[in-house]
Enzyme design. Structure first.
Site, PDB file in Angstrom:
ATOM      1  CG  ASP A 202      78.604 -44.697   1.932  1.00 56.04           C
ATOM      2  OD1 ASP A 202      78.351 -44.295   0.772  1.00 56.04           O
ATOM      3  OD2 ASP A 202      77.857 -44.474   2.897  1.00 56.04           O
TER       4      ASP A 202
ATOM      5  CG  HIS B 128      73.590 -46.100   2.096  1.00 54.55           C
ATOM      6  ND1 HIS B 128      72.853 -45.317   1.229  1.00 54.55           N
ATOM      7  CD2 HIS B 128      74.814 -45.531   2.157  1.00 54.55           C
ATOM      8  CE1 HIS B 128      73.615 -44.312   0.803  1.00 54.55           C
ATOM      9  NE2 HIS B 128      74.811 -44.421   1.351  1.00 54.55           N
TER      10      HIS B 128
ATOM     11  CG  HIS C 263      74.681 -36.499  -1.584  1.00 57.56           C
ATOM     12  ND1 HIS C 263      74.213 -36.162  -0.341  1.00 57.56           N
ATOM     13  CD2 HIS C 263      74.978 -37.815  -1.522  1.00 57.56           C
ATOM     14  CE1 HIS C 263      74.256 -37.229   0.445  1.00 57.56           C
ATOM     15  NE2 HIS C 263      74.714 -38.248  -0.254  1.00 57.56           N
TER      16      HIS C 263
ATOM     17  CD  GLU D  49      74.579 -43.111   4.674  1.00 62.36           C
ATOM     18  OE1 GLU D  49      75.656 -42.664   5.101  1.00 62.36           O
ATOM     19  OE2 GLU D  49      73.951 -42.565   3.746  1.00 62.36           O
TER      20      GLU D  49
HETATM   21 CO    CO Z   1      75.061 -40.181   0.520  1.00 69.02          CO
HETATM   22 ZN    ZN Z   2      76.388 -43.171   0.961  1.00 70.14          ZN
END
Ligand code: CO
Ligand code: ZN
Length: 327
Positions: free
Chosen positions: A217, A63, A303, A194
């Site tokens: 990912d 993504h 994140h 995503e």
């Molecule tokens: Co993420």
């Molecule tokens: Zn991701």
């Protein structure tokens, strides 16, 4: 690989606004694939035709989007109120440098509250004098992301805010550039949205009807103080997912990927992630069902504005995938 990664980390691409990332990727892959298209949602889909008589269609999805903050209101003093686009953890979110796609910079700050601040207590200071001044710079609905800050950490590691999932985009670009002729048809999807529910991969897998789906990912980490789960260590190899909260990998595909890693002579880790999900979840339940797995790059502080990966795991991932396709 580092130079490519650095290049792919720089475009600003919050969920739903991934075009600058797609443009950068398109330049890198154009010479190595048979077709490139952009669908209605903005997925960049590159196809490399297989040489087999009846080639298997393998969709690889990485993504392009990055978590961000969307402007929900502008106060009379010029401060912006925001809410999250994707998974913003409150502990990671304040006192951070952010940037809008139009180049406006800001800092995310939490106002003083008793106890833990919530998203509603955050505001973005863009240096505006007042509301009118702020409205010359941003509008309601504009989205900002953590400003890019890519640097090497020690000999092998790299930190940057958009590592999730631009490191996997770099891995997929590198695979297309290096894999050469394959028996399988490779459908490389650089997916959108995503972080808000795998929406890009969902439509791309429906449209392309692959026989097999592999998401690329990041995954979590279990090798820093007081963090032991998942059992994943940076620098200990590329991870092959068994399960997360959104998908269960097909056992045969998972074992084939692990075997490719072994054949390639690279380190691999089995991944059981007690949270999260990837584009594999969207592919798994597409049409009549598709066998899926995720090849995961171990990543610390996912994140946050300082996501850290180990370039040795990237190299392991590249060799695993090359071997999977070339035998
Ligand atoms: Co993420
Ligand atoms: Zn991701």
């Amino acid at each position: 690989m580092f130079d490519l990664l650095k290049k792919l980390l720089s475009p600003i691409g919050p969920s739903g606004l991934e075009t600058p990332v797609a443009d950068t990727i398109r330049e890198e892959i154009a010479a190595y694939v048979d077709t490139i298209e952009v669908d209605a949602l903005g997925n960049l889909i590159a196809t490399k035709l297989g040489k087999a008589e009846n080639p298997r269609k393998v969709m690889l999805s990485a993504h392009m989007d990055h978590i961000g903050y969307i402007v929900t209101g502008i106060e009379k003093e010029g401060f912006l109120r925001v809410t999250n686009v994707g998974g913003i953890g409150i502990n990671n979110s304040y006192n951070r440098h952010v940037v809008f796609p139009n180049g406006v910079h800001g800092v995310v700050v939490a106002q003083p509250v008793t106890g833990q601040p919530a998203l509603k207590d955050l505001f973005v200071d863009i240096g505006a004098q007042d509301k009118d001044d702020a409205k010359c710079m941003v509008q309601l609905g504009d989205v900002c992301v953590y400003a890019n800050d890519c640097f090497r950490l020690g000999e092998h590691r790299v930190s940057a805010p958009a590592m999730d999932d631009r490191c996997a985009c770099a891995l997929l670009v590198k695979l297309l550039q290096t894999v050469g002729e394959t028996q399988d048809t490779i459908i490389a999807v650089f997916s959108v949205q995503e972080e808000v529910g795998c929406r890009g991969a969902k439509v791309a897998s429906f449209a392309k009807a692959p026989d097999v789906g592999i998401a690329l990912d990041v995954t979590g980490w279990g090798d820093t103080p007081s963090v032991t789960q998942p059992e994943i260590k940076l620098g200990e190899g590329i991870a092959v997912k068994v399960m997360d909260r959104a998908s269960i990998s097909h056992p045969a595909l998972r074992e084939a990927l692990l075997a490719a890693g072994e054949k390639a002579g690279v380190k691999t880790q089995r991944e059981v992630l007690p949270y999260g999900g990837t584009d594999a979840s969207a592919m798994q339940t597409s049409r009549g069902g598709i066998p899926v797995c995720t090849v995961s790059i171990p990543c610390r502080y996912v994140h946050s504005a300082c996501e850290v990966i180990d370039m040795r795991d990237m190299d392991a991932g590249l060799h695993l995938l090359q071997t999977y396709f070339k035998g």
